[in-house]
Design an enzyme around this catalytic site. Structure first.
Site, mmCIF file in Angstrom:
data_model
loop_
_atom_site.group_PDB
_atom_site.id
_atom_site.type_symbol
_atom_site.label_atom_id
_atom_site.label_comp_id
_atom_site.label_asym_id
_atom_site.label_seq_id
_atom_site.Cartn_x
_atom_site.Cartn_y
_atom_site.Cartn_z
ATOM 1 N N PHE A 70 37.255 -12.382 30.350
ATOM 2 C CA PHE A 70 36.696 -13.685 29.978
ATOM 3 C C PHE A 70 37.827 -14.628 29.602
ATOM 4 O O PHE A 70 38.645 -14.313 28.739
ATOM 5 C CB PHE A 70 35.720 -13.566 28.802
ATOM 6 C CG PHE A 70 35.085 -14.896 28.464
ATOM 7 C CD1 PHE A 70 34.025 -15.389 29.217
ATOM 8 C CD2 PHE A 70 35.583 -15.685 27.435
ATOM 9 C CE1 PHE A 70 33.467 -16.635 28.947
ATOM 10 C CE2 PHE A 70 35.019 -16.936 27.156
ATOM 11 C CZ PHE A 70 33.967 -17.404 27.915
ATOM 12 N N ASP A 108 46.223 -13.681 27.702
ATOM 13 C CA ASP A 108 45.209 -14.479 27.015
ATOM 14 C C ASP A 108 44.940 -13.789 25.679
ATOM 15 O O ASP A 108 44.211 -12.802 25.613
ATOM 16 C CB ASP A 108 43.944 -14.553 27.877
ATOM 17 C CG ASP A 108 42.803 -15.298 27.178
ATOM 18 O OD1 ASP A 108 42.915 -15.568 25.965
ATOM 19 O OD2 ASP A 108 41.797 -15.595 27.855
ATOM 20 N N LYS A 125 40.917 -18.946 19.043
ATOM 21 C CA LYS A 125 39.906 -18.540 18.058
ATOM 22 C C LYS A 125 40.360 -18.514 16.590
ATOM 23 O O LYS A 125 39.910 -19.313 15.796
ATOM 24 C CB LYS A 125 39.312 -17.186 18.451
ATOM 25 C CG LYS A 125 38.354 -17.323 19.643
ATOM 26 C CD LYS A 125 37.540 -16.071 19.856
ATOM 27 C CE LYS A 125 36.383 -16.319 20.803
ATOM 28 N NZ LYS A 125 36.750 -16.313 22.230
HETATM 29 C C1 LIG Z 1 36.631 -17.077 23.468
HETATM 30 C C2 LIG Z 1 37.646 -16.829 24.507
HETATM 31 C C3 LIG Z 1 38.072 -17.852 25.380
HETATM 32 C C4 LIG Z 1 37.448 -19.223 25.368
HETATM 33 O O1 LIG Z 1 37.706 -19.915 24.186
HETATM 34 P P1 LIG Z 1 36.846 -21.235 23.842
HETATM 35 O O2 LIG Z 1 37.493 -21.734 22.585
HETATM 36 O O3 LIG Z 1 35.432 -20.830 23.676
HETATM 37 O O4 LIG Z 1 37.039 -22.164 24.980
HETATM 38 C C5 LIG Z 1 39.070 -17.558 26.285
HETATM 39 N N1 LIG Z 1 39.633 -16.347 26.336
HETATM 40 C C6 LIG Z 1 39.269 -15.348 25.520
HETATM 41 C C7 LIG Z 1 39.952 -14.025 25.605
HETATM 42 C C8 LIG Z 1 38.252 -15.546 24.580
HETATM 43 O O5 LIG Z 1 37.865 -14.550 23.790
#
Ligand SMILES: *Cc1c(COP(=O)(O)O)cnc(C)c1O
Length: 407
Positions: A144, A229, A258
Site C-alpha cells: 500500500f 516507504d 503517519k
Molecule cells: C498510510 C500509508 C500511506 C498513505 O499515507 P496517507 O497519509 O494516507 O496518504 C502510504 N504508504 C504506507 C506504507 C502507508 O501505511
C-alpha cells in the site's frame, strides 16, 4: 481500512451525513484523548491501540507537543515555501541526521511523500537519455502506497485499482519476499524498487532483512534506485528511528508521514543528495509548514527524552509474547516488528474481533480481512499492555465462539 459503505454506522446515519462515505466508520464519536486513552461522546474510555492508524507515537495531547504546537500557532502559522522558516530547516537537519543521509522534501501526507519519491524515480529513469530510459517501478503484491493516481498504481492491490483504470503505467508487482521474482524483473528498464519494510495495510507482513539486503544489492548492481516507504514503519514504530536501520539496509530514498507530526498532517521524502529535486521541479503550498514541523520536532524530542524507542522494543516484545502465550484458537500467527503488530486469523474475522474489542473498551484496526493490527503509542505502559491482552483474549474467544455457533 475497509471502505464498503454503511457497514457499522448504519445506512440511516450515512444517508444523513454530509461526508462522502469513503470509510465504513465505527459507530463511535471520539471527543478527547490523553496518552494511550481516548473518550467518546458518551464519556466512555478506550485504550487506543489503533493509534490513529499507527500515527500517534507519543500518544494523545502530550503536554510538550501541545505547548510546542500552541506556541508555534501563536507565533507563525503559514508563509508558503517562498520563504524559509526555522522549524522546517531544523526538522530537515534533524531528519537527515537521524537517517544519516540525504535532503528532504516536505509534503502533507504519505501519498504525497510517495508521489515525490515516484517523481524522483522518473527523473532518475530519464537521466540515462533517449533510448536508455528506465520507466518502470517495481513494487510488491499486497503493498500500500497511497490513493493518488501514481501511488495507487504503485499499490499492489488490484481491487483498489479497478474503479479508476487506466492508471499511470510502468508499475510491476512481485510477491513479497520472493528473491527470484525480484531478480527476474529488476533490469535496465527499472528506475526504482519501492518496498515497505513491513507491509502495513497489506496485513502487517515483515520483510526479512536478508530480502531487503538482496534488493539493495540488485539495485546497486543494476542501476535502480532503492526506495523504502516508511510512512507506517518510520518514526520509531519498529523500535528504531527507521525500519531500514533495524534491517541494516540503507535505501536511496525513504518516505515518512503517519507518526511524524504526532497527529498533524506532514509527510517527508528524504533522498540522496544526487537524487534531490532542483528548483521548480516539485512544490507544495503547505508542505513543511511551521506548525506541523514544530509538532514533528516535539515528537522527535519526546521520543528521545523518554526513550520511546527502548519502550517500543520492550512493550512490543511484551505484546508479542503475551499474544502468543494466549494460544487462541483460530489464530494463525502473531507477526510484525516493535509496536506494529498483526494477529493473523485463519478466517475473515478481523472486523468482528475489532468490534468485540471495542465493546470491551479497546481500539485496534483491521489490516485486511484476517489481520487485526495493533499499533499503540510508543509510550504505552506495561500495565496498559496487560489490560489490552486480557481484553484481546476475551474478544477473540467470544468471536470464535460466535463463529462456531454461526450466530
Ligand atoms: C498510510 C500509508 C500511506 C498513505 O499515507 P496517507 O497519509 O494516507 O496518504 C502510504 N504508504 C504506507 C506504507 C502507508 O501505511
Amino acid at each position: 481500512m475497509n471502505v464498503a459503505a454503511g457497514r457499522a454506522i448504519g445506512d440511516q446515519a450515512v444517508a444523513e451525513s454530509a461526508i462522502m462515505p469513503t470509510y465504513a466508520r465505527y459507530p463511535v464519536t471520539l471527543v478527547r484523548g490523553r496518552g494511550t486513552l481516548v473518550w467518546d461522546a458518551a464519556g466512555r474510555e478506550y485504550l487506543d491501540f489503533a493509534g490513529g492508524i499507527a500515527a500517534m507515537p507519543i500518544g494523545h495531547s502530550h503536554p510538550a507537543w501541545v505547548e510546542a504546537v500552541a506556541e508555534q500557532a501563536a507565533t507563525l502559522t503559514h508563509v508558503s515555501n517562498l520563504f524559509s522558516t526555522e522549524p522546517q530547516e531544523e526538522l530537515a537537519r534533524r531528519l537527515t541526521s537521524l537517517a544519516r543521509f540525504g535532503r528532504v522534501f516536505f509534503a502533507n501526507s504519505g501519498a504525497e511523500a510517495n508521489e515525490a519519491a515516484l517523481k524522483i524515480a522518473r527523473k532518475h529513469g530519464l537521466a540515462a537519455g533517449p533510448g536508455s530510459e528506465r520507466l518502470e517501478v517495481v513494487a510488491l503484491q499486497g503493498s500500500f502506497h497511497g490513493r493518488t493516481f501514481a501511488t495507487l498504481a504503485a499499490t499492489g492491490q488490484p481491487a483498489k485499482h479497478a474503479p479508476f483504470a487506466p492508471l499511470p503505467e510502468g508499475f510491476v508487482h512481485v510477491p513479497p519476499g520472493d528473491r527470484a521474482a525480484l531478480d527476474a524483473v529488476v533490469g535496465d528498464r527499472t528506475a526504482a524498487v519501492l518496498l515497505e519494510p513491513v507491509l502495513g495495510e497489506g496485513g502487517v507482513v515483515p520483510l526479512e532483512p536478508s530480502y531487503l539486503a538482496f534488493a539493495r544489492e540488485l539495485c546497486t548492481e543494476r542501476g535502480a534506485v532503492l526506495m523504502f516507504d516508511e510512512v507506517q514503519t518510520g518514526v520509531g514504530r519498529t523500535g528504531e528511528w527507521f525500519a531500514f536501520q533495524r534491517a541494516g539496509v540503507e535505501p536511496d530514498v525513504v518516505t515518512l508521514a503517519k507518526g511524524l507530526g504526532g497527529g498533524l498532517p506532514i509527510g517527508a521524502c528524504i533522498a540522496r543528495e544526487e537524487l534531490a529535486f532542483g528548483p521548480g521541479e516539485h512544490a507544495s503550498t503547505f508542505g513543511g509548514g511551521p506548525v506541523p514541523c514544530r509538532a514533528a520536532l516535539a515528537v522527535l524530542e519526546v521520543i528521545e527524552r523518554e526513550d520511546l524507542l527502548g519502550n517500543c522494543r520492550a512493550r512490543g516484545a511484551q505484546l508479542t509474547e503475551g499474544l502468543r502465550a494466549l494460544d487462541l484458537p483460530g489464530v494463525a500467527g502473531v507477526r510484525g516488528a516493535g509496536l506494529l503488530l498483526g494477529v493473523a486469523f485463519e478466517d475473515d474475522v478481523a472486523g468482528a474481533v475489532v468490534r468485540a474489542l471495542m465493546a470491551r473498551g479497546c481500539l485496534a484496526t483491521e489490516a485486511g480481512p484476517k489481520v487485526v493490527r495493533i499499533s499503540p503509542p510508543l509510550s504505552v505502559s506495561a500495565e496498559e499492555v496487560e489490560r489490552f491482552l486480557a481484553a484481546f483474549a476475551d474478544a477473540a474467544a467470544a468471536t470464535m465462539a460466535k463463529e462456531e455457533t454461526g450466530t
